[in-house]
Design a protein around this motif. Structure first.
Motif, PDB file in Angstrom:
ATOM      1  N   MET A  78       0.845  -1.198   0.000  1.00  6.78           N
ATOM      2  CA  MET A  78       0.000   0.000   0.000  1.00  6.78           C
ATOM      3  C   MET A  78       0.881   1.250   0.000  1.00  6.78           C
ATOM      4  O   MET A  78       1.892   1.305   0.680  1.00  6.78           O
ATOM      5  N   LYS A 132       0.298   7.809   2.247  1.00  6.44           N
ATOM      6  CA  LYS A 132      -0.867   8.686   2.201  1.00  6.44           C
ATOM      7  C   LYS A 132      -0.743   9.603   0.993  1.00  6.44           C
ATOM      8  O   LYS A 132       0.313  10.185   0.753  1.00  6.44           O
ATOM      9  N   THR A 162     -15.904  -0.770   5.095  1.00  7.42           N
ATOM     10  CA  THR A 162     -14.505  -0.963   5.478  1.00  7.42           C
ATOM     11  C   THR A 162     -13.584  -0.244   4.496  1.00  7.42           C
ATOM     12  O   THR A 162     -12.637   0.449   4.885  1.00  7.42           O
ATOM     13  N   ILE A 163     -13.869  -0.422   3.205  1.00  8.21           N
ATOM     14  CA  ILE A 163     -13.059   0.245   2.186  1.00  8.21           C
ATOM     15  C   ILE A 163     -13.188   1.764   2.316  1.00  8.21           C
ATOM     16  O   ILE A 163     -12.200   2.493   2.214  1.00  8.21           O
ATOM     17  N   ARG A 175     -13.705   3.477   4.984  1.00 10.13           N
ATOM     18  CA  ARG A 175     -12.901   3.917   6.132  1.00 10.13           C
ATOM     19  C   ARG A 175     -11.419   3.967   5.758  1.00 10.13           C
ATOM     20  O   ARG A 175     -10.719   4.931   6.071  1.00 10.13           O
ATOM     21  N   HIS A 176     -10.944   2.928   5.062  1.00  9.71           N
ATOM     22  CA  HIS A 176      -9.543   2.913   4.599  1.00  9.71           C
ATOM     23  C   HIS A 176      -9.252   4.102   3.695  1.00  9.71           C
ATOM     24  O   HIS A 176      -8.197   4.725   3.791  1.00  9.71           O
ATOM     25  N   GLU A 201      -8.841   7.242   5.600  1.00 12.44           N
ATOM     26  CA  GLU A 201      -7.566   7.272   6.329  1.00 12.44           C
ATOM     27  C   GLU A 201      -6.392   7.484   5.375  1.00 12.44           C
ATOM     28  O   GLU A 201      -5.431   8.170   5.703  1.00 12.44           O
ATOM     29  N   GLY A 202      -6.464   6.872   4.188  1.00  9.05           N
ATOM     30  CA  GLY A 202      -5.306   6.843   3.303  1.00  9.05           C
ATOM     31  C   GLY A 202      -5.227   7.973   2.310  1.00  9.05           C
ATOM     32  O   GLY A 202      -4.181   8.184   1.702  1.00  9.05           O
ATOM     33  N   ASP A 260      -7.008  -5.375   0.943  1.00  9.19           N
ATOM     34  CA  ASP A 260      -5.876  -4.518   0.563  1.00  9.19           C
ATOM     35  C   ASP A 260      -5.850  -4.255  -0.934  1.00  9.19           C
ATOM     36  O   ASP A 260      -5.600  -3.133  -1.378  1.00  9.19           O
ATOM     37  N   PHE A 304      -8.722  -1.959  -1.879  1.00  8.25           N
ATOM     38  CA  PHE A 304      -8.378  -0.602  -1.474  1.00  8.25           C
ATOM     39  C   PHE A 304      -7.386   0.015  -2.458  1.00  8.25           C
ATOM     40  O   PHE A 304      -7.549   1.158  -2.905  1.00  8.25           O
ATOM     41  N   HIS A 305      -6.354  -0.758  -2.828  1.00  8.17           N
ATOM     42  CA  HIS A 305      -5.343  -0.262  -3.759  1.00  8.17           C
ATOM     43  C   HIS A 305      -5.978   0.101  -5.109  1.00  8.17           C
ATOM     44  O   HIS A 305      -5.600   1.102  -5.742  1.00  8.17           O
ATOM     45  N   GLU A 310      -7.933   3.348  -4.649  1.00 12.79           N
ATOM     46  CA  GLU A 310      -6.937   4.415  -4.533  1.00 12.79           C
ATOM     47  C   GLU A 310      -6.410   4.776  -5.926  1.00 12.79           C
ATOM     48  O   GLU A 310      -6.269   5.958  -6.266  1.00 12.79           O
TER      49      GLU A 310
END
Lengths: 217, 217
Positions: free
Chosen positions: A1, A4, A32-33, A35-36, A39-40, A185, A188-189, A192
């Motif tokens: 990951m 930030k 959940t995603i 929230r990630h 944060e990220g 993960d 999320f990636h 992102e």
């Protein structure tokens, strides 16, 4: 990951903010995603809904929801101050327009953790600003397992959620991007990467690019 | 920098390949970024141009270019077997269509390291398959420094390249994404994110998604 993310402003080039609309059947990992991502991703903040339902134990007014009266809700809705709204189990929910407009104009991004009905209203109201992502479960068995592991629902409620999921899933057709959540993960990636790519689009920052070019030449 | 990327197939969902078109003024880092992308992105391969110019010392036929006769070039061009072509300093250059069609149909991606004139021809011929990225230098001073550090050109040739760059730069307007190359790793990460995002678009894999949904429900 990755570290930030700085919001993709390339140091110099200003851009308009993005409305990131995340939807999925329940249990597919959307919250959940979300929230990630909050944060990220430095430039991203949550769009806080208004609601007329009663505040629950651990909820914080203005953070999880803004709790308002039915009269106040109707005033907002009827003055077109909501980007989307719905009535669920007798309670109103909606996304206020003003904080979103302010954020986008300042190059900040807003995250909407929302069902497809709300997602569609956002897409219709703000097509050019919306980046929509539909999260799919890898299989119905996996979705069932997650709902069981979460242990929030009775066996009956889980069956109801699975039946709802089967009706929600076909709505991936209305979204820009589809992400299968095999692995948190990786999912999320991917989201992102979608955000980073979208911040680099020419059409999101014409003015900033023209200014950058002027300084360059 | 993330691990070598699997091509974004989400395990199960097939998709059509992408034509990644990278352009920039010379010295802005296009070829270095192209090399990184080919190394880092599993599904990506270079579109090898055909040319009528003589092979140079270290060049490998079929890898850097396919070296062909003028007669063969004209035959390809006149039978619409080239996606784009140009005559530069008396030599012909072109991108053969067949290997690209084959790759895209098999879900492999093709990289085009190409000037804006060639880029425009590709965009016009294959709009739906093209993802176009224009790389800008952070400043003209930085561009000049890089051309000097590269030590390939005389002072005069560098001045000519800078003059050409000033004419090439405004063509960012014709590209989907703009990346300022302040830092090679960051620029690479951005273009990698663009590729990952593009592989996740609904419209690039409708058929695969419909099949995935059929298995799901």
């Amino acid at each position: 990951m990755s570290d930030k993310y700085d919001g993709g402003v390339d140091g110099e080039i200003s851009r308009r903010g993005i409305m990131l609309v995340l939807s999925s059947p329940s249990g597919a990992g959307k919250s959940t995603i979300a929230r990630h991502m909050l944060e990220g991703f430095d430039s991203l903040e949550l769009s806080v809904s208004v609601t007329t339902r009663a505040k629950r134990g651990s909820e914080i007014d203005g953070r999880h929801y803004s709790f308002i009266s039915e009269r106040e809700f109707e005033r907002l809705r009827d003055s077109d101050a909501l980007l989307e709204w719905a009535k669920v189990h007798g309670n109103y929910y909606g996304s206020p327009r003003d904080p979103v407009e302010k954020a986008l104009g300042e190059g900040r991004d807003m995250l909407f953790d929302i069902d497809w009905q709300g997602g569609l209203q956002l897409i219709e109201k703000a097509r050019a600003d919306v980046v929509s992502v539909f999260i799919l479960p890898p299989s119905m068995e996996e979705l069932q397992d997650r709902l069981k592991r979460r242990a929030e629902d009775s066996a009956e409620a889980i069956q109801q959620r699975l039946a709802n999921a089967a009706e929600e899933i076909p709505h991936w057709r209305e979204y820009d991007y589809i992400v299968v959540n095999n692995d948190l993960d990786k999912a999320f990636h991917k989201i992102e990467s979608i955000m980073i790519a979208e911040t680099l689009r020419r059409d999101r920052r014409m003015q900033g690019l023209v200014e950058f070019e002027k300084n360059l030449l």
